[in-house]
Design an enzyme around this catalytic site. Sequence first.
Site: not given
Length: 836
Positions: A689, A709
């Site tokens: 990210e 995740e």
Amino acid sequence: MTLSLDDLDPRTPIVVGVGQASERLDDPGYQRRSPVDLAADAAREALADTGADPAKVSAAIDTVAGTRQFENSMPMARAPLGRSDNFPRSVANRVGARPRRAVLEVAGGQSPQHLVNEFAATIAAGEASAVLIFGSEAISTIERFAKADDKPDFAEHVDGDLEDRGYGLRGLVSMHQASHGLTDAPSQYALFDNARRARLKLSRDEYAAAIGALFAPFTRVAAANPHSSAPVERSASELVTPTEANRPIADPYTRYVVAREKVNQGAAVLLTSVAEARRLEIPYERWVFVAGHADLRERNLMDRADLSASPASVLAARHALEVAGVGMDEVATIDLYSCFPAPVFNIADAFGLAADDPRGLTLTGGLPFFGGAGNNYSMHAIAETVQRARKAPGSYGFVGANGGSMSKYSVGVYTTTPSTWTPDRSGALQAEIDAWPAPVEARQADGWATVETYTVKHGRDGKRTGIVIGRLEDDGRRFVARTDDRDAAILDLLTTAERTGERTGESTGERTGESTGESTGERTGERTGERTGEGAGETADEPIGKRVYARSFGFGNRVTVYPSTMDELFPASPTVLRERYEHILVKRDGHLLEVTINRPEARNSLHPMANDELDHAFNAYFADPDLWVAILTGAGDKAFSAGNDLIYSASGKPMWVPKNGFAGLTSRRSMPKPVIAAVNGFAMGGGCEIALACHLVVADETAKFALSEVKVGLIAGAGGVVRLPRTVPVKLANEMILTGRRLTAAEGLAHGLVNRVTDAGKALDGAHELAAEILESSPTSVRISLQVMEETRGIPDVVDAVTHHSPALDDLMISEDAMEGLTAFAQKRKPRWRNR
């Protein structure tokens, strides 16, 4: 509709048996019963209570439903002594039942009454004929023996299907509220009681007296109840006077007036159809009808227009009585869920019930005194109501069951008078509730505000923490905030509202000039809490309506009395690079800034402190006119960044992310100068990210990119699920997000995630080469190019975007760099950029 017994539809649901069980640690013959044992004890009582053959009744049970214990009501809850993996079937096995269906209900104090309402409807529909509902808690035993050498083992495995409905916490648990201290029930309910006190214009002492008067009769009932966990009668004054034993919990609550969870209690209710009751030969005098019923849910906490009441709960109560065809004045017995004063006051206010109503407001003694048997308290209330209804044939009993933060309310009206089953209109009423207007919430609150409601939490060590729900003066948006532990002035405001030194400017953090109204934003009347709208009838010690100052940070919103106090408590860090950081390295080389995440032992994963340092470094970079390009990389050759430090996250230590997001980049609205990610090794989860948030990515051939995740039960919430589908083909993004698939550097290059790929270990060198190319160009042109790209990103029509006028273009044409560029071109020399 009232009928004779012979006229009843054979599918009419009835309560035919109730039971309760309990044990106290100091009881003679105390047996250390498990939750399953206590529920089974109560179930046996319910079977016997039918007046029929218990074995025959048990064999007829086709459905069992259990309430959850505290130890499985939250995802992070633990069972120190172990627990059944199929609580409903464990209890069924104990009483010889072999049901085809087993249900474990969602958490919440409404669940016992909700289950009665639900399965009465199921029986009326012909989908069940005998349903056993039960629940229990053994918290006293569990806490006593959790660390004992001879602790009992409550774990057991049971075969058979289970309809586990989950925790039912949606809308009741918020990470944002938790970050401001709203993690415990007393704090949440205290907000309602303080808002109610302000609405009624009562002083603190007057309201405490009202709480005492409300609950003193409850203690008399509890003292006479053999199943009570605290059978002690107390006076109104004793209940609300702080002492060492009755310490403050959360204003306005002391320990004696909050739900008592240390109990060993179980209760059960048996429902059958009229036809099944006849087949089992259950005597008519045992039959009790559910004449009225309703189940409604209040708006979520921050969406409620009025924090001093719960109109949805009142609506549920009114509708249940309407279905039963009686009014509250016709009800003979009442039990109002009483985890805290607020839910009792809420119903009492709506129906004009006095604290000394001769019928009483509880049949058990209430949760603070009888005991708050977790989600199962109201099962005891139902059991008592059924017993009273049988003793007074034709009478009506009212049970109000509350769950969440005055969030869910289930109601039952019971009678021996033969009554047909009447469907309620809860669904239509819920649609009305869901359409009620809601205040707009400010997740990040900044500026002057007024206190809408509040509480002050008291720790055993004397520490105080204030929690405020307020409204911003500028736009009326609602926010939640907490106080800082160092700020005595705001705590004094919330505790007394008459602070030491208030009139002389001596409160903590005040500076010269504040007492004369010279600090920014102060107005006439600020020093005494006076403001437009405060009028006659307000008490001098009322914090609600007072003016406070709010400011948002990555770790949440904070409130103070004055802006200057906020500045002193949270001084702005100079936006210049520090000489030394603890978790990152910075290196300045002319117009280039190199930032290195320096946690190689943790694969450069980030915890709050590392995030804060990165945020500061990038603040300094964007503020420094002499820095034109930045490179972000990770120390070592294993990882650029493995994302969030999960080990730190699991430690229970405070978690936060800067307002500018992960690494100080992922939520940053303005990035007017280039940031290059030099990716060496893994860029996993938050590391990916970060790379996505950078303008350019240079990766070595060993680099791997992944949003992993989902592998640990999380999502890429720092921009991954948003930026990745806008960077690579959507189908590829979907695969990466949903499976955690890793993308190689070469694949990243092919799909547009990566700009350049280098040899192993050479990502930083490649980033330097790319930075050098950018530095050859006008920094002003680079900056304005980024600005115009950002301005036009959301314009879908190409021509509209092309013709979009940006004032930055006008600035560019009169910049020194534009003049220098044209002049240098004409003179056939290298430009000398000035970044202006």
